[in-house]
Scaffold this motif. Structure first.
Motif, PDB file in Angstrom:
ATOM      1  N   UNK A   1      15.501   6.617 -22.221  1.00 13.52           N
ATOM      2  CA  UNK A   1      15.475   8.009 -21.798  1.00 13.52           C
ATOM      3  C   UNK A   1      16.508   8.796 -22.585  1.00 13.52           C
ATOM      4  N   UNK A   2      16.168  10.053 -22.893  1.00 15.36           N
ATOM      5  CA  UNK A   2      17.075  10.955 -23.585  1.00 15.36           C
ATOM      6  C   UNK A   2      17.619  11.927 -22.548  1.00 15.36           C
ATOM      7  N   UNK A   3      18.927  11.892 -22.329  1.00 13.63           N
ATOM      8  CA  UNK A   3      19.560  12.764 -21.344  1.00 13.63           C
ATOM      9  C   UNK A   3      20.786  13.421 -21.967  1.00 13.63           C
ATOM     10  N   UNK A   4      21.498  14.183 -21.164  1.00 14.15           N
ATOM     11  CA  UNK A   4      22.736  14.798 -21.634  1.00 14.15           C
ATOM     12  C   UNK A   4      23.802  14.646 -20.574  1.00 14.15           C
ATOM     13  N   UNK A   5      25.061  14.634 -21.031  1.00 13.45           N
ATOM     14  CA  UNK A   5      26.223  14.592 -20.147  1.00 13.45           C
ATOM     15  C   UNK A   5      27.244  15.572 -20.708  1.00 13.45           C
ATOM     16  N   UNK A   6      27.325  16.746 -20.074  1.00 15.36           N
ATOM     17  CA  UNK A   6      28.172  17.794 -20.636  1.00 15.36           C
ATOM     18  C   UNK A   6      27.557  18.317 -21.917  1.00 15.36           C
ATOM     19  N   UNK A   7      28.306  18.246 -23.004  1.00 16.37           N
ATOM     20  CA  UNK A   7      27.818  18.672 -24.314  1.00 16.37           C
ATOM     21  C   UNK A   7      27.353  17.494 -25.168  1.00 16.37           C
ATOM     22  N   UNK A   8      27.270  16.309 -24.585  1.00 11.23           N
ATOM     23  CA  UNK A   8      26.879  15.107 -25.330  1.00 11.23           C
ATOM     24  C   UNK A   8      25.449  14.728 -25.001  1.00 11.23           C
ATOM     25  N   UNK A   9      24.743  14.194 -25.995  1.00 10.14           N
ATOM     26  CA  UNK A   9      23.388  13.683 -25.829  1.00 10.14           C
ATOM     27  C   UNK A   9      23.473  12.163 -25.787  1.00 10.14           C
ATOM     28  N   UNK A  10      22.827  11.556 -24.798  1.00  8.42           N
ATOM     29  CA  UNK A  10      22.903  10.115 -24.630  1.00  8.42           C
ATOM     30  C   UNK A  10      21.502   9.528 -24.575  1.00  8.42           C
ATOM     31  N   UNK A  11      21.368   8.324 -25.105  1.00  4.99           N
ATOM     32  CA  UNK A  11      20.136   7.541 -25.026  1.00  4.99           C
ATOM     33  C   UNK A  11      20.510   6.194 -24.439  1.00  4.99           C
ATOM     34  N   UNK A  12      19.940   5.873 -23.278  1.00  2.00           N
ATOM     35  CA  UNK A  12      20.300   4.646 -22.570  1.00  2.00           C
ATOM     36  C   UNK A  12      21.807   4.565 -22.343  1.00  2.00           C
ATOM     37  N   UNK A  13      22.377   5.702 -21.921  1.00  2.00           N
ATOM     38  CA  UNK A  13      23.802   5.801 -21.587  1.00  2.00           C
ATOM     39  C   UNK A  13      24.701   5.551 -22.796  1.00  2.00           C
ATOM     40  N   UNK A  14      24.180   5.782 -23.977  1.00  2.00           N
ATOM     41  CA  UNK A  14      24.989   5.655 -25.198  1.00  2.00           C
ATOM     42  C   UNK A  14      25.012   6.997 -25.897  1.00  2.00           C
ATOM     43  N   UNK A  15      26.199   7.549 -26.143  1.00  2.00           N
ATOM     44  CA  UNK A  15      26.273   8.873 -26.765  1.00  2.00           C
ATOM     45  C   UNK A  15      25.828   8.828 -28.219  1.00  2.00           C
ATOM     46  N   UNK A  16      25.172   9.916 -28.645  1.00  2.00           N
ATOM     47  CA  UNK A  16      24.733  10.053 -30.025  1.00  2.00           C
ATOM     48  C   UNK A  16      25.632  11.047 -30.744  1.00  2.00           C
ATOM     49  N   UNK A  17      25.872  10.790 -32.016  1.00  2.00           N
ATOM     50  CA  UNK A  17      26.662  11.692 -32.846  1.00  2.00           C
ATOM     51  C   UNK A  17      25.726  12.409 -33.823  1.00  2.00           C
ATOM     52  N   UNK A  18      25.956  13.682 -34.029  1.00  2.00           N
ATOM     53  CA  UNK A  18      25.163  14.444 -34.983  1.00  2.00           C
ATOM     54  C   UNK A  18      25.503  14.019 -36.412  1.00  2.00           C
ATOM     55  N   UNK A  19      24.562  14.095 -37.327  1.00  2.00           N
ATOM     56  CA  UNK A  19      23.184  14.561 -37.159  1.00  2.00           C
ATOM     57  C   UNK A  19      22.321  13.514 -36.469  1.00  2.00           C
TER      58      UNK A  19
END
Length: 315
Positions: free
Chosen positions: A194-212
């Motif tokens: 699942x793709x979700x967000x926590x604050x200003x961070x985007x997480x996939x399976x509770x793992x934060x993603x870094x841009x890009x």
């Protein structure tokens, strides 16, 4: 012209010229040397004063800054440790699968290797390779400059930033365009992802993603691009670029890799009888490490399933 001629012929002021002539008449150089002790001392003192001034203007480290630096260091160390553990778990998983295949061959029962490989591909438990598309999304070059571009219902995200809803729409559009397997920044999207967000961070399976955000989709690159661009997701992506200056690059490739879902776990197992083993579901031409003609299961939102296929996917 007279003034220019005078400046070219007599560049020194009359007083300076008279002083220079007196020094020459006295047997001294026309000008005082800049290499005197006084000049050197003054240069050193000036440099020292500049250094002291620059040091005093630097902000002094606070307790909050020290705690933040320590937290950042710990987070980076834990993330690196997690990556190492994931690689170790993947290697051990491969050994387990090899032992399972060997045990099935030595058991003398029905050969379930092909069926197991088929289900592993559909469940996202193994890595896949093949042609596909790479879509790179990144925030606007200046989110401050684009802050007045409009208001976005994005859960508090600033204008000009890629949101979790954007990734959900784009990924669902790629599923609909015929993608067989998708990953974001190396995270495989399976039936439980699942793709979700926590604050200003985007997480996939509770793992934060870094841009890009690099989205890799396996499948027929040309056909996927032709279906994706005029679709709702493609038009939505174009509007993000035009209105909010969000950057996107779509490119095709003949050799892409989508890793296995490291979070895949065997939770339920049932004994298979001799008659069931022969009728286990399989996909013709399916091989581990290659793309599946029936796309593997995937999910792009917290409650949004991947587009259905002609064959029901295992849960």
């Amino acid at each position: 012209m007279t003034l220019l001629t005078t400046m070219m012929e007599r560049p020194l002021d009359a007083g300076y010229q008279e002083a220079a002539d007196r020094r020459v008449a006295a047997g001294l150089p026309r000008a005082t040397s800049t290499r005197t002790v006084l000049v050197v001392v003054l240069a050193i003192l000036t440099g020292f004063l500049f250094a002291v001034a620059a040091q005093s203007l630097r902000p002094k480290p606070t307790a909050a800054a020290a705690v933040k630096g320590e937290l950042v260091t710990r987070i980076e160390a834990l993330q690196e440790h997690g990556v190492q553990q994931e690689a170790k778990a993947a290697a051990l998983g491969k050994q387990v699968r090899d032992y399972e295949a060997l045990a099935l061959q030595q058991s003398g029962g029905a050969d379930l290797t092909a069926a197991i490989k088929s289900l592993e591909v559909q469940a996202g438990a193994v890595a896949l390779k093949g042609p596909g598309l790479t879509l790179t999304l990144d925030d606007a070059a200046s989110t401050v400059a684009d802050a007045n571009a409009g208001i976005r219902p994005s859960g508090g995200f600033e204008a000009g930033r890629v949101t979790s809803a954007d990734l959900q729409i784009v990924v669902n559009g790629l599923w609909g365009a015929g993608a067989e397997a998708i990953s974001i920044n190396g995270h495989r999207l399976s039936s439980t992802a699942a793709i979700r967000f926590a604050g200003q961070a985007i997480i996939v399976d509770f793992r934060p993603l870094a841009r890009p955000y690099v989205i890799t989709a396996l499948g027929d690159s040309q056909a996927m691009q032709q279906l994706f661009e005029p679709s709702f997701a493609g038009v939505y992506l174009s509007q993000l670029t035009e209105e909010f200056k969000i950057r996107s690059i779509l490119a095709g490739s003949d050799n892409l890799t989508v890793p296995a879902d490291s979070a895949a776990r065997l939770e339920i197992a049932e004994p298979v009888g001799p008659t069931v083993g022969s009728s286990a579901p399989s996909v013709p031409g399916l091989q581990q490490g290659t793309t599946n003609p029936q796309r593997s299961s995937g999910s792009t939102g917290s409650d949004t399933p991947a587009p259905p296929t002609s064959q029901e996917r295992p849960s």
